[in-house]
Design an enzyme around this catalytic site. Structure first.
Site, short mmCIF file in Angstrom:
data_model
loop_
_atom_site.label_atom_id
_atom_site.label_comp_id
_atom_site.label_asym_id
_atom_site.label_seq_id
_atom_site.Cartn_x
_atom_site.Cartn_y
_atom_site.Cartn_z
N GLY A 11 -19.43 35.30 20.05
CA GLY A 11 -19.47 36.10 21.28
C GLY A 11 -19.97 37.51 21.11
CB SER A 12 -21.92 39.35 18.57
OG SER A 12 -23.16 38.70 18.47
NE ARG A 64 -24.87 15.83 27.50
CZ ARG A 64 -24.80 16.78 26.55
NH1 ARG A 64 -24.73 18.04 26.89
NH2 ARG A 64 -24.80 16.44 25.29
CG MET A 89 -23.20 26.47 19.87
SD MET A 89 -24.88 27.11 19.71
CE MET A 89 -25.49 25.98 18.46
CG LEU A 92 -26.73 24.05 30.25
CD1 LEU A 92 -27.13 25.29 31.05
CD2 LEU A 92 -25.23 23.83 30.35
CG ASN A 106 -30.50 30.13 25.78
OD1 ASN A 106 -29.34 30.32 25.39
ND2 ASN A 106 -31.40 29.53 25.03
CG HIS A 108 -34.22 30.38 20.72
ND1 HIS A 108 -33.42 29.31 20.39
CD2 HIS A 108 -35.26 30.36 19.84
CE1 HIS A 108 -33.96 28.65 19.38
NE2 HIS A 108 -35.08 29.27 19.02
CG LEU A 143 -34.09 22.94 23.32
CD1 LEU A 143 -32.66 23.19 23.74
CD2 LEU A 143 -34.14 22.13 22.04
CG ASP A 144 -34.36 26.79 22.82
OD1 ASP A 144 -33.40 27.23 23.49
OD2 ASP A 144 -34.21 26.28 21.70
C1 GRF Z 1 -27.20 34.02 18.69
O1 GRF Z 1 -27.96 34.07 17.52
C2 GRF Z 1 -28.03 33.46 19.82
O2 GRF Z 1 -29.39 33.79 19.73
C3 GRF Z 1 -27.87 31.98 19.65
O3 GRF Z 1 -26.52 31.82 19.25
C4 GRF Z 1 -26.07 33.01 18.60
C5 GRF Z 1 -24.85 33.47 19.35
O4 GRF Z 1 -24.23 34.57 18.72
N1 GRF Z 1 -28.21 31.29 20.87
P1 GRF Z 1 -22.99 35.28 19.43
O5 GRF Z 1 -21.95 34.18 19.67
O6 GRF Z 1 -23.46 35.90 20.69
O7 GRF Z 1 -22.49 36.27 18.43
#
Ligand code: GRF
Length: 199
Positions: A11-12, A64, A89, A92, A106, A108, A143-144
């Site tokens: 969750g950073s 799902r 993770m 969707l 999102n 990435h 995806l992405d």
């Molecule tokens: C990040 O590297 C983000 O790009 C990827 O998952 C990681 C999540 O990190 N999708 P955090 O949980 O926000 O610290």
């Protein structure tokens, strides 16, 4: 801007968004935080901050669709303008994405379209690229792959491994996510095909 956060772990990025709101840099309100993992550090943080926090553990559902419909039910109550995936993770389904068209973001950890999918930083090291970075994009059914809002570049050093590169990219992720949300909160953009451009 009413913002919902979906996360699965550390969750950073959520923390960076929340900090920007507290600093007055981002005009938004986090209306709910949802984790599919009960022990995610991010959901602990949300609780500690007194935010509306929900654990919706995918392992408690048969399918799902059943898990997603509970997430959608909680989101409908929270009435977000945008949903930020912040290390969520779970893939969707198209039906979920269709419920919030061009309103799900999102992040990435690569310069898309390079290195989509898992372990993007390790993919970058293995490929031997000299720069990588991060991408904040709108989510579509691929995806992405949705329209890109913000990218930030980092150098790949000769002595980098996936872990050191991930750390350097993560610092940029925190800036990029806030920048992207600011763009959306301020409005004044339009989506022209794949391009997010000033209105
Ligand atoms: C990040 O590297 C983000 O790009 C990827 O998952 C990681 C999540 O990190 N999708 P955090 O949980 O926000 O610290």
């Amino acid at each position: 801007m009413r913002l919902a956060i979906l996360l699965s772990g550390r969750g950073s990025n959520f923390a960076a968004i929340q900090d920007a709101i507290v600093r007055g840099e981002l005009d938004a309100e986090i209306v709910c935080v949802i984790s599919n993992r009960p022990n995610a550090a991010g959901i602990e943080r949300a609780r500690a901050l007194g935010l509306t926090a929900h654990v919706i553990d995918h392992r408690s559902f048969d399918s799902r669709e059943a898990h997603e419909s509970e997430v959608l039910r909680v989101l409908a109550d929270a009435r977000p303008d945008f949903i930020a995936l912040a290390g969520y993770m779970r893939l969707l389904s198209p039906a979920f994405i269709a419920a919030y068209p061009m309103r799900i973001l999102n992040i990435h950890p690569s310069l898309l379209p390079a290195f989509p999918g898992v372990d993007a930083q390790a993919q970058a090291i293995a490929y031997g690229v000299k720069v990588s970075g991060c991408t904040v994009h709108l989510v579509d059914e691929n995806l992405d792959a949705g329209p890109i809002i913000v990218q930030r570049v980092v150098a790949v050093r000769d002595d980098d491994d996936a872990s050191s590169l991930s750390a350097r990219i993560l610092d940029e992720e925190h800036i990029a996510y806030v920048d992207a949300l600011k763009k959306l909160a301020e409005g004044g953009y339009r989506i022209d095909g794949r391009r997010v451009v000033p209105a």
